[in-house]
Enzyme design. Sequence first.
Site, PDB file in Angstrom:
ATOM      1  N   LYS A 140      30.744  -3.023 130.396  1.00  0.00           N
ATOM      2  CA  LYS A 140      30.518  -1.983 130.073  1.00  0.00           C
ATOM      3  C   LYS A 140      29.735  -1.130 131.657  1.00  0.00           C
ATOM      4  CE  LYS A 140      31.481   0.760 127.110  1.00  0.00           C
ATOM      5  NZ  LYS A 140      33.255   1.435 126.792  1.00  0.00           N
TER       6      LYS A 140
ATOM      7  N   ASP B 252      15.829 -13.030 115.682  1.00  0.00           N
ATOM      8  CA  ASP B 252      15.890 -12.159 116.812  1.00  0.00           C
ATOM      9  C   ASP B 252      17.337 -12.667 116.847  1.00  0.00           C
ATOM     10  OD1 ASP B 252      15.831  -9.848 117.666  1.00  0.00           O
ATOM     11  OD2 ASP B 252      14.066  -9.594 118.243  1.00  0.00           O
TER      12      ASP B 252
ATOM     13  N   TYR C 282      27.289  -7.423 126.774  1.00  0.00           N
ATOM     14  CA  TYR C 282      28.519  -6.333 126.389  1.00  0.00           C
ATOM     15  C   TYR C 282      28.557  -4.889 127.566  1.00  0.00           C
ATOM     16  CZ  TYR C 282      28.691  -1.244 124.011  1.00  0.00           C
ATOM     17  OH  TYR C 282      29.309   0.063 124.024  1.00  0.00           O
ATOM     18  N   SER C 283      26.009  -4.829 127.743  1.00  0.00           N
ATOM     19  CA  SER C 283      26.645  -3.928 127.799  1.00  0.00           C
ATOM     20  C   SER C 283      26.775  -4.035 129.834  1.00  0.00           C
ATOM     21  CB  SER C 283      25.530  -3.599 128.160  1.00  0.00           C
ATOM     22  OG  SER C 283      24.451  -4.159 128.271  1.00  0.00           O
TER      23      SER C 283
ATOM     24  N   ILE D 204      35.771   5.319 116.670  1.00  0.00           N
ATOM     25  CA  ILE D 204      35.050   6.641 117.441  1.00  0.00           C
ATOM     26  C   ILE D 204      35.870   7.259 117.784  1.00  0.00           C
ATOM     27  CG2 ILE D 204      33.689   8.334 119.778  1.00  0.00           C
ATOM     28  CD1 ILE D 204      31.921   5.389 119.464  1.00  0.00           C
TER      29      ILE D 204
ATOM     30  N   THR E 291      28.195   4.306 127.242  1.00  0.00           N
ATOM     31  CA  THR E 291      27.169   3.503 126.622  1.00  0.00           C
ATOM     32  C   THR E 291      25.864   3.876 127.135  1.00  0.00           C
ATOM     33  OG1 THR E 291      26.154   1.860 124.931  1.00  0.00           O
ATOM     34  CG2 THR E 291      27.537   1.175 126.633  1.00  0.00           C
ATOM     35  N   ASP E 292      25.045   4.218 126.201  1.00  0.00           N
ATOM     36  CA  ASP E 292      23.441   4.139 126.876  1.00  0.00           C
ATOM     37  C   ASP E 292      22.917   2.980 127.033  1.00  0.00           C
ATOM     38  OD1 ASP E 292      22.764   3.180 124.679  1.00  0.00           O
ATOM     39  OD2 ASP E 292      21.514   4.752 123.695  1.00  0.00           O
ATOM     40  N   GLU E 293      23.319   1.606 126.856  1.00  0.00           N
ATOM     41  CA  GLU E 293      23.305   0.415 127.005  1.00  0.00           C
ATOM     42  C   GLU E 293      23.112   0.007 128.582  1.00  0.00           C
ATOM     43  OE1 GLU E 293      24.007  -2.074 123.276  1.00  0.00           O
ATOM     44  OE2 GLU E 293      24.547  -0.650 122.314  1.00  0.00           O
TER      45      GLU E 293
HETATM   46  P1  NAD Z   1      34.931  -0.807 117.839  1.00  0.00           P
HETATM   47  O1  NAD Z   1      35.088  -2.190 118.495  1.00  0.00           O
HETATM   48  O2  NAD Z   1      35.026   0.438 116.502  1.00  0.00           O
HETATM   49  O3  NAD Z   1      36.814   0.276 118.393  1.00  0.00           O
HETATM   50  C1  NAD Z   1      37.628  -0.216 119.950  1.00  0.00           C
HETATM   51  C2  NAD Z   1      39.246  -0.620 120.030  1.00  0.00           C
HETATM   52  O4  NAD Z   1      39.262  -0.890 120.952  1.00  0.00           O
HETATM   53  C3  NAD Z   1      38.919  -1.524 118.977  1.00  0.00           C
HETATM   54  O5  NAD Z   1      40.009  -0.138 117.742  1.00  0.00           O
HETATM   55  C4  NAD Z   1      40.454  -2.012 119.567  1.00  0.00           C
HETATM   56  O6  NAD Z   1      40.845  -2.818 118.767  1.00  0.00           O
HETATM   57  C5  NAD Z   1      40.637  -1.493 120.929  1.00  0.00           C
HETATM   58  N1  NAD Z   1      40.774  -2.559 121.771  1.00  0.00           N
HETATM   59  C6  NAD Z   1      39.789  -3.178 122.002  1.00  0.00           C
HETATM   60  N2  NAD Z   1      40.118  -3.768 122.854  1.00  0.00           N
HETATM   61  C7  NAD Z   1      41.545  -3.732 123.953  1.00  0.00           C
HETATM   62  C8  NAD Z   1      42.123  -3.008 125.119  1.00  0.00           C
HETATM   63  N3  NAD Z   1      42.546  -4.528 125.754  1.00  0.00           N
HETATM   64  N4  NAD Z   1      43.473  -2.802 124.515  1.00  0.00           N
HETATM   65  C9  NAD Z   1      43.206  -1.366 123.696  1.00  0.00           C
HETATM   66  N5  NAD Z   1      42.747  -1.295 123.073  1.00  0.00           N
HETATM   67  C10 NAD Z   1      41.628  -2.227 122.690  1.00  0.00           C
HETATM   68  O7  NAD Z   1      34.648   0.690 119.193  1.00  0.00           O
HETATM   69  P2  NAD Z   1      33.758   1.823 118.847  1.00  0.00           P
HETATM   70  O8  NAD Z   1      32.652   1.822 118.473  1.00  0.00           O
HETATM   71  O9  NAD Z   1      34.637   2.556 118.456  1.00  0.00           O
HETATM   72  O10 NAD Z   1      33.079   2.084 120.366  1.00  0.00           O
HETATM   73  C11 NAD Z   1      34.210   2.519 121.119  1.00  0.00           C
HETATM   74  C12 NAD Z   1      34.223   2.927 123.208  1.00  0.00           C
HETATM   75  O11 NAD Z   1      32.637   4.177 123.092  1.00  0.00           O
HETATM   76  C13 NAD Z   1      33.259   1.863 123.395  1.00  0.00           C
HETATM   77  O12 NAD Z   1      34.354   2.044 124.977  1.00  0.00           O
HETATM   78  C14 NAD Z   1      32.361   1.667 123.704  1.00  0.00           C
HETATM   79  O13 NAD Z   1      31.725   0.601 124.358  1.00  0.00           O
HETATM   80  C15 NAD Z   1      32.157   3.085 123.137  1.00  0.00           C
HETATM   81  N6  NAD Z   1      30.270   3.148 122.902  1.00  0.00           N
HETATM   82  C16 NAD Z   1      30.152   3.069 121.371  1.00  0.00           C
HETATM   83  C17 NAD Z   1      29.415   3.453 120.561  1.00  0.00           C
HETATM   84  C18 NAD Z   1      29.387   3.269 119.045  1.00  0.00           C
HETATM   85  O14 NAD Z   1      27.395   3.213 119.228  1.00  0.00           O
HETATM   86  N7  NAD Z   1      29.684   2.770 118.268  1.00  0.00           N
HETATM   87  C19 NAD Z   1      27.881   4.360 121.760  1.00  0.00           C
HETATM   88  C20 NAD Z   1      28.523   4.465 123.097  1.00  0.00           C
HETATM   89  C21 NAD Z   1      29.577   4.550 123.426  1.00  0.00           C
HETATM   90  P1  TYD Z   2      24.347  -2.703 116.118  1.00  0.00           P
HETATM   91  O1  TYD Z   2      24.532  -1.241 115.384  1.00  0.00           O
HETATM   92  O2  TYD Z   2      24.814  -3.780 116.786  1.00  0.00           O
HETATM   93  O3  TYD Z   2      24.330  -1.327 117.534  1.00  0.00           O
HETATM   94  P2  TYD Z   2      24.092  -2.083 119.292  1.00  0.00           P
HETATM   95  O4  TYD Z   2      23.125  -3.440 119.570  1.00  0.00           O
HETATM   96  O5  TYD Z   2      25.070  -1.933 120.344  1.00  0.00           O
HETATM   97  O6  TYD Z   2      22.574  -0.804 119.079  1.00  0.00           O
HETATM   98  O7  TYD Z   2      22.484  -2.852 116.698  1.00  0.00           O
HETATM   99  C1  TYD Z   2      21.840  -1.896 116.245  1.00  0.00           C
HETATM  100  C2  TYD Z   2      19.958  -2.282 115.998  1.00  0.00           C
HETATM  101  O8  TYD Z   2      20.141  -2.925 115.018  1.00  0.00           O
HETATM  102  C3  TYD Z   2      20.015  -3.405 116.865  1.00  0.00           C
HETATM  103  O9  TYD Z   2      18.962  -3.419 117.393  1.00  0.00           O
HETATM  104  C4  TYD Z   2      20.186  -4.964 116.396  1.00  0.00           C
HETATM  105  C5  TYD Z   2      19.590  -4.186 115.315  1.00  0.00           C
HETATM  106  N1  TYD Z   2      20.241  -4.370 113.986  1.00  0.00           N
HETATM  107  C6  TYD Z   2      19.877  -5.647 113.290  1.00  0.00           C
HETATM  108  O10 TYD Z   2      18.368  -5.829 112.880  1.00  0.00           O
HETATM  109  N2  TYD Z   2      20.832  -6.705 111.709  1.00  0.00           N
HETATM  110  C7  TYD Z   2      22.088  -6.362 111.958  1.00  0.00           C
HETATM  111  O11 TYD Z   2      22.676  -7.083 111.087  1.00  0.00           O
HETATM  112  C8  TYD Z   2      22.671  -5.856 113.077  1.00  0.00           C
HETATM  113  C9  TYD Z   2      24.679  -5.620 112.897  1.00  0.00           C
HETATM  114  C10 TYD Z   2      22.191  -5.053 113.454  1.00  0.00           C
END
Ligand code: NAD
Ligand code: TYD
Length: 355
Positions: free
Chosen positions: A165, A291, A161-162, A16, A136-138
């Site tokens: 966060k 699961d 994780y959640s 992101i 996150t919404d989690e």
């Molecule tokens: P990502 O894992 O793709 O990227 C995370 C980045 O943070 C990586 O580049 C990693 O190297 C860097 N990082 C990790 N620990 C670090 C540290 N201690 N110091 C500096 N850099 C560090 O994650 P993402 O999916 O891009 O998520 C970004 C943010 O958005 C996170 O805070 C996540 O909780 C939040 N978020 C993600 C989603 C989603 O669906 N991916 C949804 C809601 C919120």
């Molecule tokens: P994920 O992309 O890991 O996001 P989050 O757990 O943060 O919601 O998973 C999205 C949903 O998909 C979650 O319900 C777990 C499921 N999932 C699978 O069923 N198979 C997979 O291989 C992965 C990675 C996720």
Amino acid sequence: MRTLKNILVTGGAGFIGSNFIRYLFERVGFPGAIVNVDKLTYAGNPESLDDIRQSYGGQYHFEHADIGDFERMRDILARYDIDTVVNFAAESHVDRSIFGPKDFVQSNIVGTFTLLEAVRAHWGKRRDTLFHHVSTDEVYGSLGETGAFYETTPYDPRSPYSASKAASDHLVMAYHHTYELAVTISNCSNNYGPYQFPEKLIPLMIMNLREGKPLPVYGDGRQVRDWLHVDDHNSAVWLIMNRGANGETYNIGGENERENIWIVHTLCEAMARITGNSVDSYKRLITHVADRPGHDRRYAINCDKIKGALGWTRAVAFDAGLESTIRWYLANDAWVNRVRSGEYRNWIERNYGKR
Ligand code: NAD
Ligand code: TYD
């Protein structure tokens, strides 16, 4: 409307964060400095922004650093005269947090705490600053068949994780109330789009479809997630940073609830359309596996607040977003291979020296 001058983006080499930096340069035309601080874990790949580095070299700066390093953070804040921080940096994958929660506590909780301490030390009582925290919404837990998460829903995190966060969100809000730090927080639903590490549901399934590997569906696959394109997430974050009220939290969502199994079927159908192979040849790869422990059943976001108060709207329709994401992964398997193998580290050495 705030005036944001020089922005520190943490985690800007991740999914992101890298899309956010691209968004600021290519869509917003942001005129100030953008400093990308990233520790470069397995999920970070600064090569995702190589074209940005080449086109905006005067404005874009990369700092290989851990947000948990107080001295580095304070030095970077001073050196680039940072007035705005947006904190994307985190360990982000639920499955990894189940197998190894320690890194999540360290980066998400201790890291955010240390970054808050650094801005407190550097900014003092300044009023022209902002710390935006991306969450996150989690943090709200799991829903039954009906209902949605509101900004007022009590936190009830279920995975390491959640929980990490949630802790970081609380710390950010505590710094607001205790030290009068100007903050905003956003809690967003599941994102999809380009540059996502292929361990999350959508890019993992796309790569497995491409490679003819099994498509692992956890449990019955009837868990529900609310999917949002990363560009729509980032437009919301940018709006909150500019116009969000100090000390407020905003939910961001796609109003696009889908069962996982529906997502997997839809990806199979889209792949068949794109490649000309039969849908069945893809669907027969679907494999139900054990699961995830403590698997949250359903997430759904109510995002009336950001729509009403800030006028946020989504621009990417799900069908179109999913198709463009599939096409992106099919066209960028070199990126996928490098991030999966860790080979991007050679690229870092070539461009930034050995570290
Ligand atoms: P990502 O894992 O793709 O990227 C995370 C980045 O943070 C990586 O580049 C990693 O190297 C860097 N990082 C990790 N620990 C670090 C540290 N201690 N110091 C500096 N850099 C560090 O994650 P993402 O999916 O891009 O998520 C970004 C943010 O958005 C996170 O805070 C996540 O909780 C939040 N978020 C993600 C989603 C989603 O669906 N991916 C949804 C809601 C919120
Ligand atoms: P994920 O992309 O890991 O996001 P989050 O757990 O943060 O919601 O998973 C999205 C949903 O998909 C979650 O319900 C777990 C499921 N999932 C699978 O069923 N198979 C997979 O291989 C992965 C990675 C996720």
